[in-house]
Design a protein around this motif. Sequence first.
Motif, PDB file in Angstrom:
ATOM      1  N   UNK A 230      77.323  66.936  -3.272  1.00 50.46           N
ATOM      2  CA  UNK A 230      77.569  65.987  -4.307  1.00 50.46           C
ATOM      3  C   UNK A 230      77.419  66.873  -5.862  1.00 50.46           C
ATOM      4  N   UNK A 231      76.281  67.518  -5.711  1.00 52.13           N
ATOM      5  CA  UNK A 231      76.098  68.320  -7.184  1.00 52.13           C
ATOM      6  C   UNK A 231      77.332  69.420  -7.068  1.00 52.13           C
ATOM      7  N   UNK A 232      77.570  70.109  -5.906  1.00 48.42           N
ATOM      8  CA  UNK A 232      78.619  71.124  -6.158  1.00 48.42           C
ATOM      9  C   UNK A 232      79.836  70.250  -6.257  1.00 48.42           C
ATOM     10  N   UNK A 233      80.462  69.505  -5.755  1.00 46.60           N
ATOM     11  CA  UNK A 233      81.700  68.794  -6.187  1.00 46.60           C
ATOM     12  C   UNK A 233      81.609  68.227  -7.589  1.00 46.60           C
ATOM     13  N   UNK A 234      80.677  67.645  -8.086  1.00 44.62           N
ATOM     14  CA  UNK A 234      80.574  67.288  -9.540  1.00 44.62           C
ATOM     15  C   UNK A 234      80.643  68.499 -10.428  1.00 44.62           C
ATOM     16  N   UNK A 235      80.182  69.697 -10.083  1.00 52.31           N
ATOM     17  CA  UNK A 235      80.430  70.826 -11.030  1.00 52.31           C
ATOM     18  C   UNK A 235      81.684  71.523 -10.769  1.00 52.31           C
ATOM     19  N   UNK A 236      82.242  71.316  -9.626  1.00 44.90           N
ATOM     20  CA  UNK A 236      83.714  71.557  -9.586  1.00 44.90           C
ATOM     21  C   UNK A 236      84.531  70.648 -10.105  1.00 44.90           C
ATOM     22  N   UNK A 237      84.356  69.402 -10.565  1.00 47.93           N
ATOM     23  CA  UNK A 237      85.148  68.620 -11.269  1.00 47.93           C
ATOM     24  C   UNK A 237      84.964  69.074 -12.768  1.00 47.93           C
ATOM     25  N   UNK A 238      83.749  69.550 -13.199  1.00 46.34           N
ATOM     26  CA  UNK A 238      83.612  69.705 -14.624  1.00 46.34           C
ATOM     27  C   UNK A 238      84.472  70.911 -14.711  1.00 46.34           C
ATOM     28  N   UNK A 239      84.475  71.939 -13.849  1.00 53.59           N
ATOM     29  CA  UNK A 239      84.970  73.344 -14.142  1.00 53.59           C
ATOM     30  C   UNK A 239      86.792  73.103 -14.073  1.00 53.59           C
TER      31      UNK A 239
END
Length: 266
Positions: free
Chosen positions: A61-70
Amino acid sequence: MTKQDIERYTLGAAGLVIVALTISGFWLSYAHLAEVAGQHGLRSSPTRRWAWPATLDAFIVAGELLMLRAGLRRVTDKWAIALTATGSVGSIALNVAGVNGTGSAGTVPLLDYVVAAVPPTAALLAFGVLMRQIHQLVDQPAGHPDPAPVLAPEPPVAAPATIGEPPAEPVRPTEPLAAVPSQLTEPPSGIAESRPRGGRPPGATLEELVEIGRITLAEHGTLTRSLLRKAVKTKGLTISSERQTDVMTTLRPEIESAAETGPDSG
């Protein structure tokens, strides 16, 4: 029903399916990992047994959210990719490994491993698709495509300004150049003829109109089409409806910023 309505309803239905698939996949994977934790040292503590799978699924979950931000910032976040990969590989591997339990690996059917691997894989893919849909909606809302870039007209060549200048020194040209002075005296009359007749104000380039709009925004704290048209008219220029749209689109970030800071500054 228009094409945009059909597209909106289809996107909404697909979003509901993706959310349901994401929740189902995470739940099945999470529950199985909780069973694995109960079989390997956490049976006596139900709280810790159900909290343990979060140490893996939270990475996804954290990785996907950070990828969305990136993605919204149009950069590559290697940490986000590493977090997502770690959580995904760990969740799938432990779900598959937990099928065997304490029994013999040779007695477990191959299909059992497939059943264990499907929920975490489906959860990963569905959550990734969900983040992509959110990225597309935020980056470019439906029905509001990015405006086409407006190419400003090139400024006129400044050659006429130098035509009327007298030569520094009188030059005695040869016979082929004898007609040059008479030709140099012609453009001023041509320029006078090319000017608008009947008192119609001249037009302006996009850069000039944007600058006028920016000055008007600074004076009034906001900018509307009527204020822009009035300011342009005050300068003795004209502006078409299409040009007004171009100027308002160009200055929209500044207008929104002024609207947000206006109450505070007052």
